[in-house]
Write an enzyme that holds these catalytic residues in place. Sequence first.
Site, mmCIF file in Angstrom:
data_model
loop_
_atom_site.group_PDB
_atom_site.id
_atom_site.type_symbol
_atom_site.label_atom_id
_atom_site.label_comp_id
_atom_site.label_asym_id
_atom_site.label_seq_id
_atom_site.Cartn_x
_atom_site.Cartn_y
_atom_site.Cartn_z
ATOM 1 N N ASP A 86 0.829 -1.216 0.000
ATOM 2 C CA ASP A 86 0.000 0.000 0.000
ATOM 3 C C ASP A 86 0.856 1.255 0.000
ATOM 4 O OD1 ASP A 86 0.737 -0.658 2.721
ATOM 5 O OD2 ASP A 86 -0.638 0.906 3.396
ATOM 6 N N GLU A 178 0.086 -1.160 5.543
ATOM 7 C CA GLU A 178 1.117 -0.763 6.508
ATOM 8 C C GLU A 178 0.923 0.680 6.932
ATOM 9 O OE1 GLU A 178 4.782 1.061 8.007
ATOM 10 O OE2 GLU A 178 3.722 1.589 6.192
HETATM 11 ZN ZN LIG Z 1 6.349 2.118 4.090
#
Ligand SMILES: [Zn+2]
Length: 421
Positions: A86, A178
């Site tokens: 992400d 994350e």
């Molecule tokens: Zn990162």
Amino acid sequence: MVDYDFDYIKDKFISYCKMNTRSYETNNDVPTSPGQVALLKELEQELKRLGLTEISYSDKDAYVVGKIPANISNPSAPIGFVAHVDTADFNAENIRPQIHENYDGKDIELGHGYTLSSAEFPSLKKVIGHTLITASGDTLLGADDKAGIAGLLGMTKYLQENTSIDHGDIWIAFGPDEEIGKGAARFDVSRFPVEFAYTLDNGDPGDIAYETFNAASAKVKFRGTVVHPGEAYGLMVNAALLANEFISGLPKDFVPEKSKDYQGYILVLKNNGNVDHAEVDLIIRDFDTDHFLAMKELVTNLVKQLNEKYGDRVELEMHDQYRSPGDLIKKNPYIVNLVHHAYEKMGLSIHHIPFRGGTDGDFISEKGIPTPNLFNGGANFHGRYEYATVENMILLAQTLTTIVTEHVKLDQNRDETPLKR
Ligand SMILES: [Zn+2]
């Protein structure tokens, strides 16, 4: 020997950057955006093309894992590498990566009126002569963490093409979300049977970060008693003033604006109130576990004292957000010392970074797999000035190969030398 595949690493990086994989805090799907699923499925196929075994994708945690099986009879302990798909909270629609071959060290017009200036970003001087990749002014690039993904694939391809290089089992994991701190918390590590692992997320070549903040958040609610102020004598209890009394009991100098390096803080995020009720939100951040626990206790005791003084008018909700893997990793110095050996062999100077936030490694370490962070070959993360160079992604691939091969040599006789710093 077949060399690291420059074009492969470049092409993979660029094609992954073009995919919109922004994650969304407010979404509770797993993962939080369909673009991440598209990239994870693409990576699953890529691991198949590269000949890994035990490849799987789970809808429950949205992690792709796969194994490069050991090619020696008495293998070193299984080791893992992790990167996230992400991207940060910044426009990621229609990303158009720009390639600047043989970068000359000068300013780059990104587009949309934005300039990547070498005066403003002196790190650009370190990549003169490299094949530099930027975005085009209106979006981020996604070097965080697609540079980590591309470098990791570069190592994988290299090891698969050079079977004479000895290694034990190597597990690779690509995960979601994350940037919003949700992905690794969901990771079912029974599919990732390693003794220890490394995340490849941000950082500069030579960095290692295994001490992060311990983090907790708290909400404190104050209940007042409203009466007409003219007749309030001995009756009124002002919730706004209770909140003030609470805040003035917090340590004055333990605040973000006076905190750096290994220092922590308590941050009052919100202080809202009137006579009837008030609410204070705060977060606690600290590298040192004992001091972190002491700060939590201080908050609990302040609430207790106010309740004793005013009669149960204060409610506290406090919960842990993430924990530093520092204590766990210090008990396993080999995990850090192995990286020291590898960096020295690569001629990289080592920087121990106190990471003033949380990482995927915090959550994975909490599940019993000690996981420091290394680096990924990009810079200026989370915005339009992000960049990466193919050379630095190759440097990452070489470093990972060196870790793996040094591990074969060192694992049998793990020295008992103390943690290198
Ligand atoms: Zn990162």
